[in-house]
Design a protein around this motif. Structure first.
Motif, mmCIF file in Angstrom:
data_model
loop_
_atom_site.group_PDB
_atom_site.id
_atom_site.type_symbol
_atom_site.label_atom_id
_atom_site.label_comp_id
_atom_site.label_asym_id
_atom_site.label_seq_id
_atom_site.Cartn_x
_atom_site.Cartn_y
_atom_site.Cartn_z
ATOM 1 N N CYS A 1 24.878 6.529 -13.099
ATOM 2 C CA CYS A 1 25.070 5.602 -11.977
ATOM 3 C C CYS A 1 25.731 6.318 -10.797
ATOM 4 C CB CYS A 1 25.908 4.396 -12.408
ATOM 5 S SG CYS A 1 24.890 3.040 -13.033
ATOM 6 N N ALA B 1 28.016 0.575 -8.956
ATOM 7 C CA ALA B 1 26.657 0.884 -8.488
ATOM 8 C C ALA B 1 25.882 -0.410 -8.279
ATOM 9 C CB ALA B 1 25.943 1.761 -9.510
ATOM 10 N N CYS C 1 31.137 -1.286 -13.224
ATOM 11 C CA CYS C 1 30.432 -0.275 -12.436
ATOM 12 C C CYS C 1 30.142 -0.786 -11.024
ATOM 13 C CB CYS C 1 29.129 0.066 -13.142
ATOM 14 S SG CYS C 1 28.206 1.371 -12.319
ATOM 15 N N CYS D 1 24.189 -2.732 -11.093
ATOM 16 C CA CYS D 1 24.619 -2.357 -12.448
ATOM 17 C C CYS D 1 25.683 -3.327 -12.944
ATOM 18 C CB CYS D 1 25.102 -0.921 -12.507
ATOM 19 S SG CYS D 1 25.571 -0.455 -14.195
ATOM 20 N N CYS E 1 29.871 3.342 -14.346
ATOM 21 C CA CYS E 1 29.881 3.262 -15.811
ATOM 22 C C CYS E 1 29.510 4.591 -16.444
ATOM 23 C CB CYS E 1 28.955 2.144 -16.282
ATOM 24 S SG CYS E 1 27.206 2.424 -15.937
HETATM 25 ZN ZN ZN Z 1 26.562 1.583 -13.841
#
Ligand code: ZN
Length: 185
Positions: A169, A146, A144, A149, A165
């Motif tokens: 996110c 983000a 991910c 994350c 993910c």
């Molecule tokens: Zn994520």
């Protein structure tokens, strides 16, 4: 506020066992000393074999997850294929079609009777990731993007590569970008 732990839906046979692998990778990545109870719960959630994990098994499983994490972190199919082949050599899978109640036939691995959780995990992972790589032709998985994350996910989309993910996110990043743009105006 801590982000609630989200799990992908229990595996429905498609993509085969892959959500189990990302859940396991995320669990071990977040807590390299994940307990036997945590791992047991994860196996049960995904319909894995009914191992009664001891603390020693849990440590072994956490260590055995390292090559899975390495493959899920690869974005070059040649590198991933080599790593998967190495696992297939070392932990040969004995694939078998199994039909779980109410589900379509799906390919499962049957570890030798005396094999422990590590053999089961790595033969299962090698087969699942190998099938997925050969079907998609790319590393259809990722981490991910983000901030904060970094969880592993399986990219089931067919068009643009997935970056986050979960929709959660993706939304978080979109809202943050929107706020930053407004603040810059
Ligand atoms: Zn994520």
């Amino acid at each position: 506020m801590a982000q609630p732990r989200t799990r992908q839906q229990p595996d429905d046979g498609n993509p085969r066992g892959l959500h189990f692998l990302t859940d396991l990778a995320n669990t071990v990545h977040e807590d390299p000393d994940a307990s036997a109870a945590d791992l047991q719960a994860l196996l049960e959630l995904h319909g894995g074999p009914a191992f009664r994990l001891t603390d020693a098994d849990a440590r072994e499983l956490c260590e055995a997850t390292a090559p899975v994490i390495a493959i899920l972190g690869a974005d070059d199919p040649d590198t991933a294929a080599e790593a998967i082949n190495a696992l297939l050599d070392r932990y040969p899978a004995r694939p078998r079609l199994v039909r779980l109640p109410g589900r379509p036939w799906s390919l499962h691995t049957r570890a030798p009777a005396d094999a422990g959780p590590t053999h089961w995990l790595l033969s299962t992972a090698a087969l699942a990731l190998g099938l997925w790589l050969s079907e998609r032709g790319t590393c259809a998985w990722g981490r991910c993007a983000a901030p904060g994350c970094g969880r592993f996910f399986i990219d089931t989309g067919r068009r643009t590569p997935q970056r986050y993910c979960t929709p959660r996110c993706a939304t978080r990043v979109r809202v943050a970008t929107h706020r930053a743009n407004r603040a810059a105006d």
